[in-house]
Motif scaffolding. Structure first.
Motif, PDB file in Angstrom:
ATOM      1  N   LEU A   6       6.085   9.272   4.005  1.00 17.29           N
ATOM      2  CA  LEU A   6       5.830   8.111   3.510  1.00 17.29           C
ATOM      3  C   LEU A   6       7.377   7.480   4.063  1.00 17.29           C
ATOM      4  O   LEU A   6       7.453   6.255   4.228  1.00 17.29           O
ATOM      5  N   ASP A   7       8.339   8.238   3.856  1.00 18.03           N
ATOM      6  CA  ASP A   7       9.786   7.768   4.188  1.00 18.03           C
ATOM      7  C   ASP A   7       9.589   7.462   5.619  1.00 18.03           C
ATOM      8  O   ASP A   7      10.222   6.314   5.990  1.00 18.03           O
ATOM      9  N   ASN A   8       9.003   8.104   6.655  1.00 23.91           N
ATOM     10  CA  ASN A   8       8.863   7.770   7.961  1.00 23.91           C
ATOM     11  C   ASN A   8       8.013   6.196   8.017  1.00 23.91           C
ATOM     12  O   ASN A   8       8.152   5.611   8.844  1.00 23.91           O
ATOM     13  N   LEU A   9       7.063   6.295   7.523  1.00 22.92           N
ATOM     14  CA  LEU A   9       6.209   5.012   7.278  1.00 22.92           C
ATOM     15  C   LEU A   9       6.982   3.740   6.847  1.00 22.92           C
ATOM     16  O   LEU A   9       6.848   2.872   7.261  1.00 22.92           O
ATOM     17  N   GLN A  10       7.705   4.012   5.853  1.00 26.16           N
ATOM     18  CA  GLN A  10       8.713   2.984   5.362  1.00 26.16           C
ATOM     19  C   GLN A  10       9.684   2.620   6.679  1.00 26.16           C
ATOM     20  O   GLN A  10      10.024   1.290   6.790  1.00 26.16           O
ATOM     21  N   THR A  11      10.158   3.403   7.235  1.00 28.40           N
ATOM     22  CA  THR A  11      11.089   3.204   8.404  1.00 28.40           C
ATOM     23  C   THR A  11      10.343   2.710   9.574  1.00 28.40           C
ATOM     24  O   THR A  11      10.905   1.609   9.941  1.00 28.40           O
ATOM     25  N   TRP A  12       9.116   3.101   9.627  1.00 31.49           N
ATOM     26  CA  TRP A  12       8.211   2.205  10.629  1.00 31.49           C
ATOM     27  C   TRP A  12       8.228   0.875  10.290  1.00 31.49           C
ATOM     28  O   TRP A  12       8.146  -0.007  11.043  1.00 31.49           O
ATOM     29  N   ALA A  13       7.626   0.605   8.932  1.00 27.30           N
ATOM     30  CA  ALA A  13       7.500  -0.823   8.514  1.00 27.30           C
ATOM     31  C   ALA A  13       8.715  -1.807   8.990  1.00 27.30           C
ATOM     32  O   ALA A  13       8.780  -2.801   9.191  1.00 27.30           O
ATOM     33  N   GLN A  14       9.689  -1.098   8.512  1.00 29.68           N
ATOM     34  CA  GLN A  14      11.314  -1.909   8.739  1.00 29.68           C
ATOM     35  C   GLN A  14      11.327  -2.325  10.100  1.00 29.68           C
ATOM     36  O   GLN A  14      11.772  -3.307  10.445  1.00 29.68           O
ATOM     37  N   LYS A  15      11.179  -1.363  10.998  1.00 25.17           N
ATOM     38  CA  LYS A  15      11.231  -1.619  12.334  1.00 25.17           C
ATOM     39  C   LYS A  15      10.405  -2.473  12.869  1.00 25.17           C
ATOM     40  O   LYS A  15      10.609  -3.422  13.677  1.00 25.17           O
ATOM     41  N   ALA A  16       9.102  -2.358  12.410  1.00 22.25           N
ATOM     42  CA  ALA A  16       8.051  -3.339  12.717  1.00 22.25           C
ATOM     43  C   ALA A  16       8.619  -4.808  12.318  1.00 22.25           C
ATOM     44  O   ALA A  16       8.357  -5.872  12.997  1.00 22.25           O
ATOM     45  N   GLU A  17       8.758  -4.905  11.111  1.00 23.11           N
ATOM     46  CA  GLU A  17       9.704  -6.086  10.529  1.00 23.11           C
ATOM     47  C   GLU A  17      10.510  -6.794  11.778  1.00 23.11           C
ATOM     48  O   GLU A  17      10.525  -7.821  11.871  1.00 23.11           O
ATOM     49  N   ASN A  26      -0.456   8.101  14.417  1.00 24.45           N
ATOM     50  CA  ASN A  26      -0.012   9.315  14.425  1.00 24.45           C
ATOM     51  C   ASN A  26       0.651   9.901  12.988  1.00 24.45           C
ATOM     52  O   ASN A  26       0.309  10.889  12.333  1.00 24.45           O
ATOM     53  N   LEU A  27       1.518   9.051  12.289  1.00 23.14           N
ATOM     54  CA  LEU A  27       1.914   8.953  11.150  1.00 23.14           C
ATOM     55  C   LEU A  27       0.840   9.241  10.018  1.00 23.14           C
ATOM     56  O   LEU A  27       0.641   9.880   9.228  1.00 23.14           O
ATOM     57  N   LEU A  28      -0.417   8.001  10.290  1.00 19.47           N
ATOM     58  CA  LEU A  28      -1.308   7.818   9.299  1.00 19.47           C
ATOM     59  C   LEU A  28      -2.250   9.334   9.352  1.00 19.47           C
ATOM     60  O   LEU A  28      -2.559   9.814   8.169  1.00 19.47           O
ATOM     61  N   GLY A  50       0.827  -1.167  -0.204  1.00 19.70           N
ATOM     62  CA  GLY A  50      -0.173  -0.052   0.052  1.00 19.70           C
ATOM     63  C   GLY A  50       0.723   1.275   0.145  1.00 19.70           C
ATOM     64  O   GLY A  50       0.672   2.243  -0.550  1.00 19.70           O
ATOM     65  N   LEU A  51       1.906   1.363   0.763  1.00 25.29           N
ATOM     66  CA  LEU A  51       2.648   2.449   0.614  1.00 25.29           C
ATOM     67  C   LEU A  51       3.473   2.628  -0.578  1.00 25.29           C
ATOM     68  O   LEU A  51       3.571   3.853  -0.973  1.00 25.29           O
ATOM     69  N   ALA A  52       3.779   1.496  -1.357  1.00 27.50           N
ATOM     70  CA  ALA A  52       4.358   1.806  -2.245  1.00 27.50           C
ATOM     71  C   ALA A  52       3.393   2.201  -3.597  1.00 27.50           C
ATOM     72  O   ALA A  52       3.659   2.977  -4.488  1.00 27.50           O
ATOM     73  N   GLN A  53       2.237   1.808  -3.545  1.00 30.53           N
ATOM     74  CA  GLN A  53       1.043   2.226  -4.325  1.00 30.53           C
ATOM     75  C   GLN A  53       0.759   3.640  -4.015  1.00 30.53           C
ATOM     76  O   GLN A  53       0.509   4.274  -5.195  1.00 30.53           O
ATOM     77  N   LEU A  54       0.677   4.246  -2.965  1.00 32.25           N
ATOM     78  CA  LEU A  54       0.561   5.621  -2.640  1.00 32.25           C
ATOM     79  C   LEU A  54       2.005   6.454  -3.196  1.00 32.25           C
ATOM     80  O   LEU A  54       1.401   7.339  -3.639  1.00 32.25           O
ATOM     81  N   ALA A  55       2.934   5.963  -2.954  1.00 34.00           N
ATOM     82  CA  ALA A  55       4.241   6.524  -3.638  1.00 34.00           C
ATOM     83  C   ALA A  55       3.919   6.742  -5.097  1.00 34.00           C
ATOM     84  O   ALA A  55       4.434   7.655  -5.573  1.00 34.00           O
ATOM     85  N   GLN A  56       3.410   5.758  -5.729  1.00 36.29           N
ATOM     86  CA  GLN A  56       3.134   5.876  -7.173  1.00 36.29           C
ATOM     87  C   GLN A  56       1.587   6.579  -7.705  1.00 36.29           C
ATOM     88  O   GLN A  56       1.434   6.207  -8.761  1.00 36.29           O
TER      89      GLN A  56
END
Length: 101
Positions: free
Chosen positions: A84-95, A60-62, A22-28
């Motif tokens: 979006l960059d912060n959400l990508q970072t969040w996703a990496q930390k969540a993983e 908060n980010l959303l 979804g993040l990738a789709q939003l970025a595009q």
């Protein structure tokens, strides 16, 4: 964070992958910030598998992302690209957190 079964971890990982998609789709510009927000908020297994602070940060980010979508690109105080960059970072930390479980 409560005790999470392997089945719940698998489902949480799948929800995280869907969120990243979804993040990738939003970025595009293939989806909207509100659609991504709905998707993320409905990823309850993912949010339950993570420490509570992850949910707080994500929401908060959303909220900021959805607010930024109401304005033209950089005309509000929230840069959609930075969010979006912060959400990508969040996703990496969540993983990383899920992999520790």
């Amino acid at each position: 964070m409560t005790s999470t079964t392997s089945s719940e971890l698998l489902q949480a990982a799948q929800q995280l992958q869907q969120l990243r998609s979804g993040l990738a789709q939003l970025a595009q510009s293939q989806t909207s910030a509100s659609a991504l927000g709905q998707q993320a908020r409905s990823a309850t297994t993912l949010l339950q598998a993570l420490p509570a602070r992850y949910g707080e940060v994500l929401l908060n980010l959303l909220d900021r992302l959805e607010s930024s979508a109401l304005f033209t690109e950089e005309s509000c105080s929230f840069s959609q690209k930075d969010l979006l960059d912060n959400l990508q970072t969040w996703a990496q930390k969540a993983e990383d957190q899920l992999n520790k479980s």
